[in-house]
Design an enzyme around this catalytic site. Structure first.
Site, PDB file in Angstrom:
ATOM      1  N   ARG A 120      77.892 -96.243  -0.802  1.00 20.08           N
ATOM      2  CA  ARG A 120      77.039 -97.282  -0.241  1.00 20.08           C
ATOM      3  C   ARG A 120      76.376 -96.781   1.027  1.00 20.08           C
ATOM      4  NH1 ARG A 120      82.372 -98.459   0.251  1.00 20.08           N
ATOM      5  NH2 ARG A 120      83.214 -98.660   2.346  1.00 20.08           N
TER       6      ARG A 120
ATOM      7  N   ARG B  24      75.058 -99.492   9.479  1.00 22.85           N
ATOM      8  CA  ARG B  24      74.806-100.909   9.720  1.00 22.85           C
ATOM      9  C   ARG B  24      73.862-101.018  10.902  1.00 22.85           C
ATOM     10  NH1 ARG B  24      81.205-102.522   9.670  1.00 22.85           N
ATOM     11  NH2 ARG B  24      81.542-102.331   7.418  1.00 22.85           N
TER      12      ARG B  24
ATOM     13  N   ARG C 207      93.917 -83.895  -4.454  1.00 28.29           N
ATOM     14  CA  ARG C 207      94.097 -83.487  -3.075  1.00 28.29           C
ATOM     15  C   ARG C 207      95.383 -84.131  -2.560  1.00 28.29           C
ATOM     16  NH1 ARG C 207      91.458 -79.323  -1.279  1.00 28.29           N
ATOM     17  NH2 ARG C 207      91.235 -80.149   0.833  1.00 28.29           N
TER      18      ARG C 207
ATOM     19  N   ARG D 110      92.117 -86.203  10.802  1.00 29.93           N
ATOM     20  CA  ARG D 110      92.239 -87.370  11.681  1.00 29.93           C
ATOM     21  C   ARG D 110      93.620 -87.400  12.310  1.00 29.93           C
ATOM     22  NH1 ARG D 110      92.498 -92.562   7.467  1.00 29.93           N
ATOM     23  NH2 ARG D 110      94.397 -91.944   6.362  1.00 29.93           N
TER      24      ARG D 110
ATOM     25  N   GLU E 166      96.623 -85.322  10.259  1.00 31.50           N
ATOM     26  CA  GLU E 166      96.542 -85.200   8.807  1.00 31.50           C
ATOM     27  C   GLU E 166      95.700 -83.988   8.420  1.00 31.50           C
ATOM     28  OE1 GLU E 166      95.310 -88.664   6.697  1.00 31.50           O
ATOM     29  OE2 GLU E 166      96.718 -89.993   7.726  1.00 31.50           O
TER      30      GLU E 166
ATOM     31  N   TYR F 119      91.112 -93.342  -7.997  1.00 35.66           N
ATOM     32  CA  TYR F 119      91.454 -93.789  -6.653  1.00 35.66           C
ATOM     33  C   TYR F 119      91.285 -95.303  -6.612  1.00 35.66           C
ATOM     34  CZ  TYR F 119      91.571 -94.565  -1.689  1.00 35.66           C
ATOM     35  OH  TYR F 119      91.917 -95.038  -0.454  1.00 35.66           O
TER      36      TYR F 119
ATOM     37  N   ASP G 294      92.058 -98.952  -4.293  1.00 37.01           N
ATOM     38  CA  ASP G 294      92.576 -99.683  -3.148  1.00 37.01           C
ATOM     39  C   ASP G 294      93.684-100.618  -3.620  1.00 37.01           C
ATOM     40  OD1 ASP G 294      90.949 -98.548  -1.199  1.00 37.01           O
ATOM     41  OD2 ASP G 294      89.321 -99.979  -1.560  1.00 37.01           O
TER      42      ASP G 294
END
Length: 380
Positions: free
Chosen positions: A170, A174, A245, A275, A298, A346, A348
């Site tokens: 997407r 913004r 991964r 991160r 990470e 993947y 959520d």
């Protein structure tokens, strides 16, 4: 005969409870020592901080049925996820928003001016062929180079030119000052952790849970098996291994606060980690209760045979291999493949629960009619 659910993550827990509540006997097995799969959370013994053991998991959804379901089994505390990014020696907020754009370009633009400004930066690419071209067509070279190129290369272990354009799903910008990472109506984290939530879901009639138990060790004959483990593993990797991964975590303990945020992404390619997460910030209602803080760096890399799989790669070679495994699965009787690993996607957490509830609805209808469940409730 009873049913078997392989894997005590969210998919397995929801399906097992539905079967048990409907009066069917169920055995749930998991080779790990805990419930909850990769959303397992536990108190860190050294700091007392509630820790997301396999990396941060933020629950977010706009699905009323899913929200109603999880609030049956956990106290869901509001949590608005915000991500900070370090890029080219600057500190910014993600997703890209009006503050990020103005800070990065050292401007003071309103929404309309910023839209026109970014439009002047983008490349005119009618049909982007890869991730890089998609990003250049959406945001232009400077923002792509700063926030996405290096980070994406580290996360996926390959050039963004080798990733499909669809990975960037997407518009990653913004044109207001909204820096909330997710746009869903409900955003929360269970106050007692995800493992406690999974335990409550599985505390159901007719359901036996057996941890530290591999499905391959069982000799019992089951009416049907619902398998949420890796699809290729079920078949002994006979066609080869699907690509994933995985993540390595470097633990850090400090006094007080370390970074002042739950997540800071390090976007530059020359920083080896992706991160740093500071876990007490995932429970803001209790973060001031601790003298010490717990953080993790990470590092992303290709998953080996003994590693925990996190992100399916799903590039051309894996897609071809996946189709072959799907054919094997469809020829296998009395087994249904469910969830993130069973369908090599993947997902959520809210989608995982949504799909498990839908599968349960269909499953109970089929059982009532005396029909066999399908190999896949959702096509991989």
């Amino acid at each position: 005969m009873r049913y078997c659910v392989v894997g005590a993550g969210l998919s397995g827990a929801v399906i097992a409870r539905s079967l048990g509540e409907a009066g069917h006997k169920v055995l749930v097995v998991d080779e790990r020592s805990h419930l909850g799969g990769n959303c397992h959370s536990a108190r860190d013994p050294e700091t007392g901080v509630m820790t997301h053991i396999y990396g941060p998991h933020i629950f977010h959804t706009s699905n009323e049925r899913v929200w109603s379901y999880v609030t049956r089994f956990a106290e869901m505390r509001p949590y608005n996820h915000r991500v900070v990014a370090v890029a080219k020696s600057g500190v910014y907020s993600l997703p890209l928003n009006l503050m990020t754009i103005n800070q990065f370009f050292k401007r003071c633009m309103g929404p309309a001016e910023a839209r026109a400004f970014i439009a002047s930066k983008v490349r005119k690419i009618e049909e982007p062929r890869n991730f890089e071209e998609q990003a250049l067509a959406l945001m232009g070279e400077e923002l792509y180079e700063a926030f996405f190129k290096g980070y994406t290369s580290k996360q996926w272990g390959m050039s963004p030119t080798d990733l499909p354009a669809s990975v960037l799903k997407r518009l990653p910008a913004r044109f207001d000052y909204n820096d909330s990472y997710f746009a869903h109506h409900y955003q929360a984290i269970p106050s007692g952790g995800y493992t406690a939530m999974a335990e409550n879901i599985l505390r159901a009639p007719n359901v036996e849970v057996r941890l530290n138990c591999r499905f391959e060790e069982l000799s019992e004959n089951f009416a049907h098996v619902f398998y949420s483990g890796p699809l290729d593993r079920f078949f002994g990797f006979r066609l080869g291994r699907l690509g994933y991964r995985t993540l390595d975590f470097e633990r850090m303990i400090d006094k007080g606060d370390f970074q002042g945020a739950a997540v800071i992404n390090y976007c530059d390619a020359d920083v080896p980690f992706t991160r740093i997460t500071e876990h007490k910030y995932f429970a803001p209602w209790e973060k001031d209760n601790f003298d010490m803080t717990l953080c993790y760096r990470e590092y992303s890399r290709a998953a080996g045979a003994q590693d925990i799989p996190y992100y399916p790669i799903r590039l051309a070679n894996e897609q071809k291999l996946l189709r072959s495994y799907i054919e094997l699965a469809q020829a296998t009787e009395k087994v249904s493949f469910v969830g993130r690993l069973g369908t090599y996607r993947y997902l959520d957490m809210d989608v995982t629960i949504e799909e498990a509830l839908a599968a349960s609805d269909r499953l109970l209808e089929l059982i009532a009619r005396g029909e066999a469940p399908p190999s896949f409730f959702v096509e991989p």
